[in-house]
Structures are given as structure tokens and as C-alpha cells.
Enzyme design. Structure first.
Site, PDB file in Angstrom:
ATOM      1  N   CYS A   1       0.859  -1.194   0.000  1.00  0.00           N
ATOM      2  CA  CYS A   1       0.000   0.000   0.000  1.00  0.00           C
ATOM      3  C   CYS A   1       0.889   1.237   0.000  1.00  0.00           C
ATOM      4  O   CYS A   1       0.762   2.125   0.845  1.00  0.00           O
ATOM      5  CB  CYS A   1      -0.939  -0.011   1.193  1.00  0.00           C
ATOM      6  SG  CYS A   1      -1.851  -1.564   1.413  1.00  0.00           S
TER       7      CYS A   1
ATOM      8  N   PRO B   1       1.522   7.408  -1.634  1.00  0.00           N
ATOM      9  CA  PRO B   1       2.238   8.113  -2.707  1.00  0.00           C
ATOM     10  C   PRO B   1       3.746   7.943  -2.707  1.00  0.00           C
ATOM     11  O   PRO B   1       4.422   8.448  -3.592  1.00  0.00           O
ATOM     12  CB  PRO B   1       1.882   9.579  -2.453  1.00  0.00           C
ATOM     13  CG  PRO B   1       1.707   9.645  -0.977  1.00  0.00           C
ATOM     14  CD  PRO B   1       1.086   8.334  -0.565  1.00  0.00           C
TER      15      PRO B   1
ATOM     16  N   ASP C   1       1.600  -0.012   5.446  1.00  0.00           N
ATOM     17  CA  ASP C   1       0.852   1.183   5.840  1.00  0.00           C
ATOM     18  C   ASP C   1      -0.578   0.930   5.386  1.00  0.00           C
ATOM     19  O   ASP C   1      -0.958   1.239   4.252  1.00  0.00           O
ATOM     20  CB  ASP C   1       1.451   2.420   5.158  1.00  0.00           C
ATOM     21  CG  ASP C   1       0.817   3.722   5.641  1.00  0.00           C
ATOM     22  OD1 ASP C   1      -0.166   3.658   6.418  1.00  0.00           O
ATOM     23  OD2 ASP C   1       1.282   4.795   5.238  1.00  0.00           O
TER      24      ASP C   1
ATOM     25  N   CYS D   1      -2.522   5.696   9.841  1.00  0.00           N
ATOM     26  CA  CYS D   1      -2.663   7.101  10.243  1.00  0.00           C
ATOM     27  C   CYS D   1      -4.029   7.310  10.882  1.00  0.00           C
ATOM     28  O   CYS D   1      -4.747   8.272  10.576  1.00  0.00           O
ATOM     29  CB  CYS D   1      -2.460   8.031   9.039  1.00  0.00           C
ATOM     30  SG  CYS D   1      -3.544   7.680   7.636  1.00  0.00           S
TER      31      CYS D   1
END
Length: 451
Positions: A262, A265, A324, A377
Site C-alpha cells: 500500500c 504516494p 501502511d 494514520c
């Protein structure tokens, strides 16, 4: 000779008032976020491409209006409610979004009152469903402008701008004082942090940036990033200070093979590659992966990129895996305020189920003796602490390796009782709110038994 006349049926298109395109884009974006739960960044990009008349300044203003409107949505709705005795009419097109965008300008942006009101009225007149309420827009926004001080005072409590369900969760997880501190931090724009390849002090001096204890640089003001020294040369990349921590727990040795799941960016991918790892960056979105590849080209970092569903990935085990995982992203509301209004509480359970599948898959890609770093996050325990606890119950061949304070700049307050990383948006105070805080992140480092 007489001058040639235009054909009788030809019409000259009237010039659009300055700033109207920005307000139209902002209102359409707000409507998409609030009614369709569309992500703000992607929506703004799509709308900017559709509105060809919008220049760079219009696009920047549209983003500013939409972002502050979502960041302070509770306060704005409370203020509008004072002057909408009968509430909002149904089937009124963009009416609510026009009012919210107009109020955001009047209350929180340096926009002349007359410009904010006039352009909002023009928007209403241009929307066939909002057209009958143009006079209402004029009256309500003029009253908002006149009651600015009272509206801001009524919205003083930070939790007003946080959805009730989300604030309740934070109270349960962290206590009321910290929940309120998180809500207060989320009312401010996030700072711009960068990660550098090398020469941290040199780039701090060149950019006039502050060196954070975690090793990131924080820029003193918001400026167009591509215009800054070192960007075109690929000396650094934008990455929140908290987001830069999990990849460091991998601590790759030169030549080690690391899988970044994942990955887009690509901030963490860049960290791993810059440290000398041989990186396989995996993301299911070809578009997002192409952006990652573009970032790696700018940074002159060699990375293998693979567009694939991580759950179906079939590659040899690696020395380390970084996951992530997709999550509710409730730790990123300072920079992505739309998340508070596009996510629902029941999303967390479904995301936690996906995360459990992904971390199990990630574990299967770690060689004996290898490392696994899991991070999100999110501020929600189901996506962090509880997720890893359940994983360790399922996988007895993995053990936790606690994070040491010296790995994160001595910030021991970011380490949980179990030894994992947990950052919160109100932490890391600075000289002013704009230069304070960091994303809310959770990360755990796990090691697979050698045999």
C-alpha cells in the site's frame, strides 16, 4: 469603408466576475464531500479540470474555501442555523454548499464581505434549483457578516467542529482532556514537513526550516513546494513528521529486500530506497503507483513498482515488510478535514477487518528472522493497538520489538506501554499553532522467529 458587423445572431459571452470560478468549484466540491462522501483532493482536481476558466489563483482559493469550511464546519453550521428559522429548503441544489462556502469566507478568510456575499448570490442565481433562494442567500450571509463575533464566540469549544461520534471515541480512548486537545489541533492548518536524503543541517539552512526532534524539517511558511530549492533536484520530499517514523523502524541494511505494501504516494518508499534497500513498492491503484514512480524518478531512486492487490501478491519472502494499511485516516484531519465528514463510525469495523487480512498477508511475506512494521494514520485503537494485539495472538512466531526513545528523537511520550509508536495531533508544540502538531500515527515493529 464601413466596419464589418457581427452577424445578427452572434452574441458576445459576458465576462465572468473575478473570483466566481473559485467559488463555484468550492461549492461543488463541498456538495460532493457532504452529500456523496467524495474525497476532497480528488474532487477538487476533477472540478478544476472541468472548469477551464479557473486559473491557478482560482484553484488555490477554491481549495482554501473548501478546506476551511470543512475544518470549521460545526461552527459554520451553528452560525447559519441562527438565521435559517425554517431550516434549509429541500431540493435546493447547491444552496447549502453556497451558504457554507460564503460563511467560511466571512468568518475565517481574508475576503471582503461584499465580495463573499455578492459572489454567493451570483452562484445561487446560476443554479436552477438554488435560484429561488438567491434573496435568502443574500440576507443570511449579510446577517452572518454582522454577527461574526457572536458566531465565533459560540463556536469557541473545539469539539463543535468534530463529529459527535468521533469525539466520543477519542474520549473513550484517550480521555476528555486529550480528546479536546486533538479537536483543537485539528482546527489549524497542518505545517509542511519534509524528509531529506542527506545533509539535514545544510537543507535546514537553505530552506530556513526548523529541524524537528524526529529528524524531519518543518518549513516556516506555506509556499509553492515545487518552487523551493532542492525540489527539482530531488534532494527531498514532502512527508509529515509522524509519517516519516514507521519506515525508520525497518532500519534496512544496504541491499536488503524490502516490500512496501500500500505504498503510494511513496514517502516511505523513498525513505527505504534512500537507506540502500532494494524496494518492491506495491499498490493496487495504477494511477497512484504512477505518481509514486514519478516521485522516485524526481528523487533519482531506483524502485521496483508493482500494481497489484496486496492480498493476492505472490512474491518470495523478503527481509522486511512495511504495511501502511488502508484506514479511517482520523489522524490526518489537520491536512484532510474532509475525512471527518466522509467517514462513518461503521467504516472502522470494515476497515479493521481488511487490516487483519492485510497484516496476515504481510506476515507471510516476511522471511524467518525478518521484520514487519505495521502502521496506520488512524487514532482508533481497533486500527492500531488492538489490531496488533490480535495479530500476535494469531501468530506466535512473531514478537514485538519495542520502539526506543532515541529512535524518535527522545520523544518517549510517543511510545505506548507496550512499546509501540502512538503520535497524536496536538503533540509536538511549536511557536504558533500553524507550526505545531503532527499527524496521528500508530506503528508496531514485529520480528519473525528464525525457525
Amino acid at each position: 469603408m464601413k466596419p464589418a458587423r457581427h452577424p445578427r445572431n452572434a452574441r458576445t459571452r459576458p465576462a465572468q466576475p473575478a473570483g466566481l470560478a473559485a467559488r463555484v468549484i468550492a461549492a461543488e466540491a463541498l456538495d460532493a464531500v457532504l452529500r456523496q462522501r467524495a474525497p476532497l483532493d480528488e474532487t477538487l482536481e476533477r472540478l478544476a479540470a472541468r472548469h477551464e476558466e479557473a486559473g491557478p489563483r482560482d484553484r488555490a482559493l477554491a481549495r482554501a474555501i473548501a478546506t476551511v469550511a470543512l475544518r470549521r464546519l460545526g461552527t459554520i453550521r451553528l452560525g447559519l442555523k441562527r438565521f435559517l428559522e425554517r431550516g434549509l429548503p429541500r431540493n435546493a441544489g447547491l444552496l447549502e454548499a453556497i451558504l457554507i462556502g460564503g460563511a467560511a469566507q466571512l468568518l475565517f478568510l481574508d475576503v471582503p464581505d461584499h465580495a463573499a456575499v455578492d459572489l454567493a448570490v451570483r452562484q445561487a442565481r446560476a443554479d436552477k434549483r438554488a435560484f429561488p433562494y438567491a434573496k435568502l442567500v443574500n440576507a443570511v450571509l449579510r446577517r452572518v457578516a454582522g454577527a461574526r463575533a457572536e458566531i465565533l464566540a459560540a463556536g469557541e469549544a473545539p469539539r463543535i467542529d468534530t463529529p459527535d461520534w468521533l469525539h466520543r471515541r477519542w474520549v473513550a480512548a484517550y480521555g476528555e482532556a486529550i480528546a479536546d486537545a486533538i479537536a483543537a489541533a485539528n482546527r489549524h492548518e497542518a505545517a509542511v514537513d519534509i524528509s531529506v536524503k542527506d545533509d539535514l543541517p545544510g537543507w535546514a539552512e537553505t530552506l530556513g526550516a526548523h529541524i524537528l526532534p524526529t529528524g524531519s524539517l518543518r518549513l516556516p511558511q506555506r509556499v509553492p513546494v515545487p518552487d523551493l530549492p532542492g525540489y527539482a533536484e530531488g534532494a527531498w520530499w514532502v512527508q509529515d513528521a509522524a509519517a516519516a517514523l514507521p519506515a525508520r523502524f525497518i532500519a534496512p541494511k544496504a541491499g536488503e529486500r524490502v516490500i512496501d505494501l500500500c505504498a503510494a504516494p511513496g514517502g516511505k518508499t523513498a525513505q527505504l530506497a534512500a537507506a540502500g534497500a532494494s524496494v518492491l513498492a506495491v499498490d493496487r491503484s495504477p494511477e497512484r503507483l504512477e505518481r509514486l514512480a514519478g516521485n522516485m524518478r524526481r528523487l533519482s531512486l531506483a524502485v521496483e513498482a508493482l500494481a497489484a492487490d496486496a492480498l493476492a501478491l505472490d512474491v518470495p519472502p523478503a527481509d522486511a515488510v512495511l504495511l501502511d494499511a488502508p484506514c479511517s485516516a482520523t489522524g490526518t484531519l489537520r491536512r484532510h478535514p474532509d475525512v471527518a465528514w466522509t467517514k462513518r463510525e461503521d467504516d472502522i469495523a470494515s476497515l479493521a477487518q481488511l487490516q487483519a487480512q492485510l497484516i496476515d498477508k504481510a506476515a507471510s511475506l516476511v522471511r524467518p528472522g525478518g521484520r514487519l512494521v505495521y502502521c496506520t494514520c488512524s487514532l482508533e485503537p481497533e486500527e492500531g493497538e488492538r489490531q496488533v494485539a490480535a495479530f500476535l495472538d494469531r501468530h506466535r512466531d512473531f514478537t514485538r520489538v519495542p520502539v526506543a526513545a532515541e529512535e524518535i528523537g527522545g520523544l518517549a511520550q510517543f511510545i505506548t506501554a507496550d512499546g509501540d509508536l502512538r503520535t497524536l495531533p496536538h503533540a509536538l508544540p511549536g511557536a504558533e499553532p500553524r507550526l505545531s502538531g503532527l499527524d496521528g500515527f500508530y506503528a508496531a515493529r514485529l520480528v519473525r522467529a528464525s525457525s
